[in-house]
Design a protein around this motif. Structure first.
Motif, short mmCIF file in Angstrom:
data_model
loop_
_atom_site.label_atom_id
_atom_site.label_comp_id
_atom_site.label_asym_id
_atom_site.label_seq_id
_atom_site.Cartn_x
_atom_site.Cartn_y
_atom_site.Cartn_z
N VAL A 100 63.53 107.23 73.41
CA VAL A 100 63.98 106.39 74.52
C VAL A 100 65.50 106.40 74.60
O VAL A 100 66.17 106.52 73.57
CB VAL A 100 63.48 104.93 74.40
CG1 VAL A 100 61.96 104.86 74.46
CG2 VAL A 100 63.98 104.27 73.15
N PRO A 101 66.04 106.27 75.82
CA PRO A 101 67.50 106.26 75.96
C PRO A 101 68.12 104.93 75.54
O PRO A 101 67.48 103.88 75.62
CB PRO A 101 67.71 106.50 77.46
CG PRO A 101 66.47 105.99 78.10
CD PRO A 101 65.37 106.20 77.11
N VAL A 111 70.03 107.97 72.00
CA VAL A 111 68.58 108.12 71.95
C VAL A 111 68.07 107.55 70.63
O VAL A 111 68.66 107.81 69.58
CB VAL A 111 68.18 109.62 72.02
CG1 VAL A 111 66.69 109.80 71.80
CG2 VAL A 111 68.61 110.24 73.32
N ILE A 112 66.98 106.79 70.72
CA ILE A 112 66.22 106.46 69.51
C ILE A 112 64.98 107.34 69.57
O ILE A 112 64.25 107.32 70.56
CB ILE A 112 65.78 104.99 69.45
CG1 ILE A 112 66.97 104.08 69.28
CG2 ILE A 112 64.81 104.78 68.28
CD1 ILE A 112 66.61 102.60 69.21
N ASN A 119 49.86 114.18 64.12
CA ASN A 119 49.84 114.14 65.58
C ASN A 119 49.30 112.82 66.10
O ASN A 119 48.59 112.77 67.09
CB ASN A 119 49.03 115.32 66.12
CG ASN A 119 49.56 115.78 67.46
OD1 ASN A 119 50.69 115.48 67.82
ND2 ASN A 119 48.75 116.48 68.21
N ASP A 120 49.63 111.72 65.41
CA ASP A 120 49.13 110.40 65.81
C ASP A 120 50.12 109.73 66.74
O ASP A 120 51.23 109.40 66.33
CB ASP A 120 48.93 109.52 64.58
CG ASP A 120 47.91 110.12 63.61
OD1 ASP A 120 46.95 110.75 64.10
OD2 ASP A 120 48.10 109.98 62.40
N PRO A 121 49.75 109.52 68.00
CA PRO A 121 50.67 108.85 68.93
C PRO A 121 50.83 107.37 68.57
O PRO A 121 49.98 106.78 67.91
CB PRO A 121 50.00 109.01 70.30
CG PRO A 121 48.58 109.36 70.02
CD PRO A 121 48.50 109.92 68.64
N ILE A 122 51.95 106.81 69.01
CA ILE A 122 52.17 105.38 68.78
C ILE A 122 51.55 104.59 69.93
O ILE A 122 51.31 105.13 71.01
CB ILE A 122 53.66 105.05 68.59
CG1 ILE A 122 54.47 105.47 69.82
CG2 ILE A 122 54.21 105.71 67.34
CD1 ILE A 122 55.92 105.04 69.76
N THR A 123 51.31 103.32 69.68
CA THR A 123 50.65 102.47 70.68
C THR A 123 51.63 101.99 71.75
O THR A 123 52.85 102.08 71.57
CB THR A 123 50.03 101.24 70.00
OG1 THR A 123 51.10 100.45 69.46
CG2 THR A 123 49.07 101.64 68.88
N ASP A 124 51.10 101.44 72.83
CA ASP A 124 51.93 100.87 73.88
C ASP A 124 52.80 99.75 73.33
O ASP A 124 53.97 99.61 73.69
CB ASP A 124 51.08 100.35 75.04
CG ASP A 124 50.45 101.49 75.85
OD1 ASP A 124 50.88 102.65 75.68
OD2 ASP A 124 49.54 101.20 76.64
N MET A 129 58.24 97.86 71.42
CA MET A 129 59.13 97.48 70.33
C MET A 129 60.32 98.43 70.22
O MET A 129 61.46 98.00 69.99
CB MET A 129 58.35 97.47 69.01
CG MET A 129 59.02 96.68 67.92
SD MET A 129 58.18 96.97 66.36
CE MET A 129 59.40 97.98 65.58
N ILE A 130 60.08 99.73 70.41
CA ILE A 130 61.15 100.72 70.34
C ILE A 130 62.14 100.51 71.49
O ILE A 130 63.36 100.57 71.31
CB ILE A 130 60.57 102.15 70.34
CG1 ILE A 130 59.75 102.36 69.06
CG2 ILE A 130 61.66 103.20 70.46
CD1 ILE A 130 58.76 103.49 69.13
N LYS A 131 61.60 100.24 72.69
CA LYS A 131 62.48 99.97 73.83
C LYS A 131 63.32 98.72 73.59
O LYS A 131 64.50 98.66 73.95
CB LYS A 131 61.67 99.84 75.12
CG LYS A 131 61.12 101.18 75.60
CD LYS A 131 60.26 101.01 76.84
CE LYS A 131 59.68 102.34 77.27
NZ LYS A 131 58.65 102.23 78.29
N GLN A 132 62.72 97.71 72.97
CA GLN A 132 63.45 96.49 72.62
C GLN A 132 64.57 96.80 71.63
O GLN A 132 65.68 96.30 71.75
CB GLN A 132 62.48 95.44 72.04
CG GLN A 132 63.13 94.11 71.74
CD GLN A 132 63.76 93.47 72.98
OE1 GLN A 132 63.13 93.37 74.02
NE2 GLN A 132 65.01 93.06 72.86
N ALA A 133 64.27 97.64 70.64
CA ALA A 133 65.29 98.05 69.65
C ALA A 133 66.42 98.81 70.33
O ALA A 133 67.59 98.63 69.98
CB ALA A 133 64.65 98.90 68.56
N ALA A 134 66.08 99.63 71.33
CA ALA A 134 67.11 100.36 72.08
C ALA A 134 68.03 99.37 72.80
O ALA A 134 69.25 99.53 72.79
CB ALA A 134 66.48 101.33 73.07
#
Length: 145
Positions: A100-101, A111-112, A119-124, A129-134
């Protein structure tokens, strides 16, 4: 805690709270368009420190140039271009990545990347949470630019 330690702490807390193997922070250089990896948690080696990609190239350069999140599944099968254009994926042996930017003064400058060696995708909810960290990191970039 200084700014670098705070940023490292955010990367480490992402890694601790989601099912991933690697979390990295890439930033566009102050001078010129190139993008470099500055921080990593869960890294298997120190190669990320030497990786620099052109604006628009690699996963970090593409996220910064588009300003949009990118997901890579099943690397290197489902990518556009050559695997060598994704040096962080190769260096860390990642099969899955979500990036994410991070915006600075309204423009994408960092970018984070959260990656997995399976090959396990992360959940919504993990993506949120990643967008919040960004967003949290956006307030920390002043000292880096």
């Amino acid at each position: 805690m200084n700014r670098s330690e705070e940023i490292a702490h955010v990367c480490e807390s992402i890694l601790a709270n989601i099912t991933a193997d690697f979390v990295g922070l890439a930033l566009q250089n102050r001078e010129g368009p190139d993008v470099r990896w500055h921080y990593a948690a869960g890294n298997s080696n120190e190669k990320y420190k030497r990786i620099s990609v052109r604006y628009g190239k690699g996963i970090a350069g593409k996220v910064i140039s588009t300003g949009s999140p990118i997901t890579i599944n099943n690397f290197p099968e489902d990518i556009q271009g050559k695997p060598l254009e994704y040096p962080i994926m190769l260096a860390e042996k990642l099969l899955y990545a979500y990036a994410v930017p991070i915006h600075y003064k309204g423009a994408p400058k960092g970018v984070i990347l959260v990656g997995s060696r399976t090959n396990d995708p992360i959940t919504d909810s993990e993506q949120k949470m990643i967008k919040q960290a960004a967003s949290t990191m956006e307030g920390m970039l002043d000292s880096l630019f």
